[in-house]
Design an enzyme around this catalytic site. Structure first.
Site, PDB file in Angstrom:
ATOM      1  N   GLU A 176       0.835  -1.196   0.000  1.00  0.00           N
ATOM      2  CA  GLU A 176       0.000   0.000   0.000  1.00  0.00           C
ATOM      3  C   GLU A 176       0.876   1.254   0.000  1.00  0.00           C
ATOM      4  O   GLU A 176       1.700   1.430   0.898  1.00  0.00           O
ATOM      5  CB  GLU A 176      -0.904  -0.013   1.232  1.00  0.00           C
ATOM      6  CG  GLU A 176      -1.813  -1.239   1.292  1.00  0.00           C
ATOM      7  CD  GLU A 176      -2.284  -1.546   2.706  1.00  0.00           C
ATOM      8  OE1 GLU A 176      -2.088  -0.694   3.592  1.00  0.00           O
ATOM      9  OE2 GLU A 176      -2.821  -2.640   2.918  1.00  0.00           O
ATOM     10  N   LEU A 207      -5.868  -1.865  -0.454  1.00  0.00           N
ATOM     11  CA  LEU A 207      -5.807  -1.710   0.994  1.00  0.00           C
ATOM     12  C   LEU A 207      -6.391  -2.971   1.629  1.00  0.00           C
ATOM     13  O   LEU A 207      -7.488  -2.979   2.177  1.00  0.00           O
ATOM     14  CB  LEU A 207      -6.587  -0.471   1.430  1.00  0.00           C
ATOM     15  CG  LEU A 207      -6.527  -0.103   2.917  1.00  0.00           C
ATOM     16  CD1 LEU A 207      -5.125   0.292   3.313  1.00  0.00           C
ATOM     17  CD2 LEU A 207      -7.501   1.024   3.215  1.00  0.00           C
ATOM     18  N   GLU A 260      -4.518  -6.338   3.582  1.00  0.00           N
ATOM     19  CA  GLU A 260      -3.281  -7.042   3.928  1.00  0.00           C
ATOM     20  C   GLU A 260      -3.307  -8.506   3.495  1.00  0.00           C
ATOM     21  O   GLU A 260      -2.274  -9.066   3.124  1.00  0.00           O
ATOM     22  CB  GLU A 260      -3.032  -6.944   5.442  1.00  0.00           C
ATOM     23  CG  GLU A 260      -2.568  -5.570   5.902  1.00  0.00           C
ATOM     24  CD  GLU A 260      -3.680  -4.546   5.958  1.00  0.00           C
ATOM     25  OE1 GLU A 260      -3.381  -3.326   5.932  1.00  0.00           O
ATOM     26  OE2 GLU A 260      -4.871  -4.954   6.017  1.00  0.00           O
ATOM     27  N   GLN A 298       1.951  -1.900   6.012  1.00  0.00           N
ATOM     28  CA  GLN A 298       2.206  -0.508   6.365  1.00  0.00           C
ATOM     29  C   GLN A 298       2.480  -0.292   7.848  1.00  0.00           C
ATOM     30  O   GLN A 298       3.287   0.560   8.216  1.00  0.00           O
ATOM     31  CB  GLN A 298       1.023   0.339   5.909  1.00  0.00           C
ATOM     32  CG  GLN A 298       1.336   1.787   5.708  1.00  0.00           C
ATOM     33  CD  GLN A 298       0.243   2.478   4.897  1.00  0.00           C
ATOM     34  OE1 GLN A 298      -0.746   2.930   5.447  1.00  0.00           O
ATOM     35  NE2 GLN A 298       0.423   2.528   3.580  1.00  0.00           N
ATOM     36  N   TYR A 356      -1.384  -3.904  11.534  1.00  0.00           N
ATOM     37  CA  TYR A 356      -2.211  -4.340  10.408  1.00  0.00           C
ATOM     38  C   TYR A 356      -1.894  -5.762   9.948  1.00  0.00           C
ATOM     39  O   TYR A 356      -2.719  -6.387   9.271  1.00  0.00           O
ATOM     40  CB  TYR A 356      -2.055  -3.381   9.227  1.00  0.00           C
ATOM     41  CG  TYR A 356      -2.491  -1.955   9.520  1.00  0.00           C
ATOM     42  CD1 TYR A 356      -3.255  -1.653  10.644  1.00  0.00           C
ATOM     43  CD2 TYR A 356      -2.136  -0.917   8.676  1.00  0.00           C
ATOM     44  CE1 TYR A 356      -3.649  -0.355  10.913  1.00  0.00           C
ATOM     45  CE2 TYR A 356      -2.530   0.393   8.942  1.00  0.00           C
ATOM     46  CZ  TYR A 356      -3.284   0.665  10.063  1.00  0.00           C
ATOM     47  OH  TYR A 356      -3.676   1.949  10.336  1.00  0.00           O
ATOM     48  N   HIS A 408      -0.576   2.673  15.117  1.00  0.00           N
ATOM     49  CA  HIS A 408       0.684   3.104  14.535  1.00  0.00           C
ATOM     50  C   HIS A 408       1.846   2.942  15.498  1.00  0.00           C
ATOM     51  O   HIS A 408       2.995   3.172  15.139  1.00  0.00           O
ATOM     52  CB  HIS A 408       0.579   4.568  14.089  1.00  0.00           C
ATOM     53  CG  HIS A 408      -0.552   4.813  13.143  1.00  0.00           C
ATOM     54  ND1 HIS A 408      -1.824   5.120  13.575  1.00  0.00           N
ATOM     55  CD2 HIS A 408      -0.622   4.761  11.792  1.00  0.00           C
ATOM     56  CE1 HIS A 408      -2.624   5.252  12.529  1.00  0.00           C
ATOM     57  NE2 HIS A 408      -1.924   5.048  11.433  1.00  0.00           N
TER      58      HIS A 408
END
Length: 737
Positions: free
Chosen positions: A428, A457, A459, A481, A485, A530
């Site tokens: 991605e 998008l 995985e 990413q 994820y 994140h």
């Protein structure tokens, strides 16, 4: 062999009674077609009947072997034998990924190859014999290298992303002159059940195939849904599959009755030819029935009405094929019954003959294909020079220039793409944008969209593309990413990538390097998605290599090593990139450039070998990734107080560098594990266990992040490991002496 049970006797008796009562048509030569204009001749129909009957008798034998305590797998194909027609409609070298009820397909395909005895092969798998030619006694799977059947273990849709990836890779391999086991005009066939069609993995994979074709990229895949109307005990509406997939734009839909041989063969042939000609995905719903229950001791009368069970019996494809052949004048009832009985006798005799076959008895033998390792060959491959164009970089293109970790990864990816035509980089945002953090910047512009490209998008589809490309001859480097994820698609690593070599006895492999941006310390940005420090689920997968570089030189060397291990040994590697260190330049003070390093400083980093910083004799601080620069700063402060510590960068989180860990632990007699992951399920648990298992009798302590998700903003610092905690733990450990 013992006696068959009541349900098995009922099915066998139904076949015999119905065939005996069939009125034969006028005798015709077997070279004639069953119907005017049909490609299906009498001889071919008899061939398909034998494949169907063989599959049926194998089901009966599997159940008897289980009752006798020498068979270990009895999910059967009874009622699905019409899929033999699908095998006949395709080429032998069309790669197939099969549902566990595709026994008829397997028998027909392997019989077409020659030199293979599908009866013996299936029974060897059922009894977990070492002589099983596909798994070597590790599982009963439908697989054959010679017949181009890629083995699948528990096909609850998990194999669909790989199948789509393989379809994507076929023509790309031809265009890029990458050696591929299959011709560029091959069709990938992937079979699954109606219940599996509802799985998110299936819907995502089919969506990816349609989207790929919509972009004008070839996706020659035939999805075959063997719809028996029930998933274990839960009914599927007879109209659902058509409603869900029959009118999907971009997906050509076909439907056939699997119990009617002429319909199944003609429709499967039409579907296969359409996919081969258009290089686009198609969906074939093959209506089937399920006979003898779900598996083994399953008693379907506990959840199915007698009328439904009886209706399925009337739809038995083996019986209907025999009656079709008799009615068309190609055989008499007596001849068909003799064929059926002869096949049963061969299956029974073979089952008796293999009862004494040897089985796996040692862990070493079982694990042999799991994680093959030829470090010398890997090193040679990793140190090969580049023969391609100059590689781009966000830093100076001279690899001797000090770089950040992100620049080193970028530079090394460019070198690998330039050197090796089999390398693909995708994920991605990795193409035009160059990644969220710029790590792949400039690569697509230099090497083109065939080598570096963006994906959906999704995985599961990203990893499925990699798995398909890997078996097609590429060395794929997909990017996930963020670490959080990958858990959306973990089964593509656990259930697909890590098992293929194991359950094919090394005949198939998944060369794969999954780049994952992860871990924490992004100053609170983005919250836990994140800033994810959970890698326990990755470390739990047998055979998977996990690399976690902390500095530019190691990042370059370890990436080369992973790619070479994938190419040479077919290893599945996870390359975990610490986001917070991507652009870090300084170590001790602002402007010192102490965390920059040239990408050529170390060109190869052997899997399972650590790196030691310093020669301190008082304390060994063991860490990795973000913990390494923190530990080095703590070591410097300790040195100012007369305590000399060395810092051991694990680098490899699986397999752990146990030898280096022990050497450096014994050198100081005191070990502090500074682990940025959680206290429960973190890396430090494995490090401490490794020390204890090896008999280390020195002092051990650990300091970790909290057992918490990482919150947004400055609150993240409350739950994450930091330098103060490392230093305090070091002081406590030293003071206890």
């Amino acid at each position: 062999m013992g006696r068959i049970n009541e349900r098995e006797a009922e099915l066998d008796g139904w076949f015999r009674a119905e065939v005996a009562a069939t009125r034969p048509g006028p005798t015709r030569p077997q070279q004639e077609s069953l119907e005017p204009g049909s490609e299906l001749t009498g001889a071919r129909a008899l061939e398909l009947f034998e494949a169907q009957a063989t599959s049926r008798h194998l089901d009966l034998a599997a159940r008897q072997l289980a009752r006798d305590g020498v068979g270990y797998y009895s999910i059967g194909s009874s009622g699905h034998e019409g899929n033999a027609a699908v095998a006949a409609a395709l080429r032998v070298n069309d790669p197939a990924l099969l549902h566990y009820r595709s026994g008829g397909f397997f028998v027909q395909r392997t019989r077409q190859v020659g030199g293979i005895d599908p009866i013996r092969d299936v029974l060897l798998g059922i009894t977990s014999a070492i002589a099983d030619p596909i798994s070597g006694g590790r599982h009963k799977v439908f697989g054959s290298k010679a017949a181009h059947i890629i083995p699948q273990t528990s096909t609850i849709a998990s194999h669909l992303p790989r199948a789509v990836g393989l379809a994507f890779a076929l023509e790309r391999a031809a265009q890029m002159k990458v050696a591929c086991p299959w011709p560029s005009d091959a069709v990938v066939v992937c079979s699954f059940g109606d219940a599996s069609a509802n799985h998110s993995t299936a819907t995502g994979a089919i969506n990816t195939a349609v989207h790929t074709a919509q972009l004008g990229v070839p996706a020659p895949i035939l999805f075959v849904c063997e719809d028996n109307g029930i998933g274990i005990s839960v009914p599927t509406s007879r109209t659902w599959i058509e409603q869900a997939y029959g009118a999907r734009p971009g997906l050509r839909y076909f439907e056939a009755d699997g119990a009617e041989l002429t319909d199944a063969f003609a429709t499967a042939r039409e579907a296969a030819n359409w996919v081969r000609a258009h290089r686009k995905p198609a969906f074939l719903r093959l209506r089937t029935v399920r006979l003898l229950g779900h598996a083994g001791s399953d008693v379907e009368s506990a959840y199915r009405r007698p009328a439904d069970i009886a209706a399925d019996l009337r739809g038995d494809p083996v019986t209907r094929t025999a009656r079709l052949i008799i009615g068309a004048g190609f055989a008499t009832p007596g001849e068909m019954l003799r064929r059926y009985s002869d096949i049963g006798l061969r299956v029974t005799a073979t089952a008796e003959s293999i009862r004494g076959e040897a089985q796996l008895t040692s862990a070493a033998a079982i694990m042999a294909p799991l994680a093959p390792a030829r470090p010398t060959v890997v090193r040679t491959d990793a140190l090969r020079g580049s023969a391609g164009p100059a590689a781009p970089s966000t830093a100076d293109t001279d690899a001797g220039t000090p770089m950040t970790l992100a620049q080193a990864v970028n530079h090394t990816l460019g070198q690998l793409l330039a050197r090796d035509s089999d390398v693909l980089v995708f994920g991605e945002d990795v193409g035009r944008k160059g990644g969220v953090y710029g790590v792949t910047k400039g690569l697509q512009q230099t090497f083109g969209v065939r080598r570096v490209f963006d994906t959906l998008l999704d995985e599961q589809s990203v990893l499925g593309t990699a798995l398909g490309a890997g078996v097609a001859g590429f060395v794929p480097i997909p990017e996930i990413q963020y670490l959080a994820y990958v858990h959306n698609a973990l089964d593509q690593l656990r259930g697909e990538a890590s098992t293929l070599s194991f359950f094919s006895n090394g005949q198939y492999r998944n060369p794969l390097v999954v780049r994952i941006a992860g871990l924490a310390y992004q100053k609170g940005f983005g919250g836990h998605f994140h800033n994810d420090n959970s890698i326990a689920a990755l470390r739990d997968i047998p055979g998977v290599v996990i690399a976690a570089p902390a500095r530019a030189d190691d990042a370059a060397a370890m990436l080369r090593t992973c790619v070479s291990a994938a190419r040479v040994d077919g290893r599945v590697c996870v390359y975990l990139e610490p986001i917070a260190l991507y652009h870090t330049r300084d170590l001790h003070r602002s402007g010192d450039g102490g965390w920059l390093a040239p990408a050529t400083a170390v060109r190869h980093a052997e899997i399972g070998r650590a790196r030691v910083h310093g020669t301190g004799t008082h304390l060994t601080i063991v860490s990795f990734a973000n913990g390494v620069p923190m530990s080095l700063r703590v070591a410097r402060r300790l040195a100012e107080r007369g305590v000399h510590a060395r810092v051991l960068d694990l680098r490899w989180l699986s397999p752990l560098p146990v030898e280096d860990l022990l050497d450096n632990a014994r050198a100081t007699g005191r070990v502090l594990v500074a682990d940025e992951t959680r206290r429960g399920g973190g890396v430090s648990e494995a490090v401490c266990t490794a020390l204890l298992d090896a008999g280390f009798d020195g002092r051990i302590a650990r300091v970790t992040s909290e057992d918490s998700f990482i919150p947004l903003g400055p609150a993240a610092n409350v739950v994450l490991l930091d330098e103060d905690r490392i230093e305090a733990a070091a002081d406590k450990l030293l003071a206890a002496l």
